[in-house]
Design a protein around this motif. Sequence first.
Motif, short mmCIF file in Angstrom:
data_model
loop_
_atom_site.label_atom_id
_atom_site.label_comp_id
_atom_site.label_asym_id
_atom_site.label_seq_id
_atom_site.Cartn_x
_atom_site.Cartn_y
_atom_site.Cartn_z
N ILE A 63 0.83 -1.21 0.02
CA ILE A 63 -0.13 -0.05 0.11
C ILE A 63 0.93 1.31 0.02
N GLU A 64 0.30 2.53 -0.43
CA GLU A 64 0.84 3.69 -0.48
C GLU A 64 1.22 4.14 0.84
N ARG A 65 2.30 4.79 1.00
CA ARG A 65 2.77 5.31 2.33
C ARG A 65 1.90 6.65 2.63
N PRO A 66 1.18 6.94 3.52
CA PRO A 66 0.19 8.27 3.48
C PRO A 66 1.31 9.75 3.67
N ILE A 67 0.60 10.69 3.10
CA ILE A 67 1.41 11.89 3.11
C ILE A 67 0.95 12.82 4.34
N MET A 68 1.91 13.22 5.06
CA MET A 68 1.87 14.08 6.22
C MET A 68 1.00 15.37 5.77
N PRO A 69 -0.40 15.67 6.52
CA PRO A 69 -0.98 16.81 6.23
C PRO A 69 -0.34 18.27 6.54
N GLN A 78 12.67 36.76 6.23
CA GLN A 78 13.77 37.58 6.45
C GLN A 78 14.69 37.06 7.46
N ALA A 79 15.67 36.92 7.08
CA ALA A 79 16.97 36.46 7.76
C ALA A 79 17.41 37.15 9.13
N GLY A 80 17.44 36.86 10.39
CA GLY A 80 18.04 37.59 11.55
C GLY A 80 16.65 38.37 12.11
N SER A 81 15.26 38.40 11.70
CA SER A 81 14.27 38.92 12.01
C SER A 81 13.72 38.00 13.46
N ASN A 82 13.16 38.73 14.57
CA ASN A 82 12.74 38.05 15.54
C ASN A 82 11.18 37.66 15.41
N GLU A 83 10.64 38.46 14.17
CA GLU A 83 9.09 38.36 14.16
C GLU A 83 8.96 37.62 12.80
N ASP A 84 9.79 37.59 11.78
CA ASP A 84 9.51 36.91 10.64
C ASP A 84 9.81 35.29 10.78
N ALA A 85 8.89 34.29 10.48
CA ALA A 85 9.20 32.99 10.90
C ALA A 85 8.28 32.23 9.76
N ALA A 86 8.94 31.41 9.48
CA ALA A 86 7.99 30.16 8.64
C ALA A 86 7.33 29.06 9.65
N ILE A 87 5.83 29.11 9.54
CA ILE A 87 5.09 28.31 10.62
C ILE A 87 4.66 26.88 9.91
N PHE A 88 5.15 25.92 10.52
CA PHE A 88 4.63 24.66 9.95
C PHE A 88 3.41 24.08 10.71
N THR A 89 2.26 23.54 10.40
CA THR A 89 1.34 23.10 10.84
C THR A 89 0.82 22.05 10.41
N GLY A 90 0.11 21.15 11.31
CA GLY A 90 -0.30 20.01 10.86
C GLY A 90 0.65 18.79 10.83
N ILE A 91 1.50 18.90 12.03
CA ILE A 91 2.51 17.79 12.00
C ILE A 91 2.20 16.65 12.94
N GLY A 112 8.43 15.69 20.49
CA GLY A 112 7.48 14.98 21.11
C GLY A 112 6.27 14.67 20.59
N GLU A 113 5.26 13.78 21.28
CA GLU A 113 4.17 13.49 20.66
C GLU A 113 3.07 14.52 20.73
N GLN A 114 3.49 15.55 21.50
CA GLN A 114 2.41 16.80 21.51
C GLN A 114 2.99 17.89 20.40
N ASP A 115 4.06 17.84 19.95
CA ASP A 115 4.44 18.64 18.91
C ASP A 115 3.83 18.62 17.75
N THR A 116 3.24 19.55 17.39
CA THR A 116 2.41 19.50 16.07
C THR A 116 2.62 20.82 15.12
N GLU A 117 3.31 21.65 15.59
CA GLU A 117 3.69 23.03 14.90
C GLU A 117 5.33 23.23 15.15
#
Lengths: 148, 152
Positions: A63-69, A78-91, A112-117
Amino acid sequence: MMYAIYLPDGRIHQCNKHYAGEEELEAYEKLLNDNGEKFVKRQMAGFLPAESFFVDVNAKEIIERPIMPIEVSKPVIQAGSNEDAAIFTGIPGGCLLTIMAANEVIQSIQMGEQDTEIELFIPVPCTYRVMLDKWPYRQFVANIEATA
Amino acid sequence: MTRRVIIKSSSSSPFRISAAGVDALSAEFNDLIFDGNQPPLRLWSTGYTTIEGMSRNEYNGGQNVREGSLIGPFITPSGTTPVFLVNAKTSSAGVDNGRVKLPTFNSGLGSGGGGICSGYFIGVSFSLGFPATPSVRPPFDYINYAIFKNFN
């Protein structure tokens, strides 16, 4: 005949296609059994890449391996910025996070198991490759460019 | 178009077929379509085996290769050996963009090859883990192969 040989957890670690008669195929299957290898066979075109398929060990089916949503908020920050970030969700919980730059691993973190972002801030300009792994999902890969 | 076919009982040249206009009896190898003394190669098997590389700690401890499991057996007529082609590719899209590589002994990422030993094909990997994560093995390599076998 294509033979997918798999590990106890269903990972395909070998895929062989033999263009031979029944007698040779039987000999090959005997060899696999003698070596204690688990396999499923299928008559098909091409191969089954282990990155995309695995074996359901109970049903002995491929069977096909599922794709993470996972969704990524933006590919350029922006490098070096404390405000500009890439946010990954649905992990999915319990992923292995690997961050690479210039073909070298710079961070490898077991989440960890609770880490989803993930909120990714980057101090130095470069293109970073973010990879997330969890069995049996396919590997997730995203490039995040940090500009000066 | 004329092709000269010779079928003889002689053990030295039992059956030869030459290209058009060439005498099969005296034809050189490149002018022969078939020669009973040159068993044809046929595609016998293709596939891949996956091999996990070494962690940086394992490599520093003296290990420099990891082997895959046996593929085979490759039984060919006496005096002949199978011909095989090999290339390798890392499974991770994050490493070197997962490009296919020819066999290499460079102890870098995604390097490997394979060989035939006692009638079995065995893939090997020379991949190393990253210094930043010395106890973690690198993503597995695909060792791809195509094997041609002599048939009589």
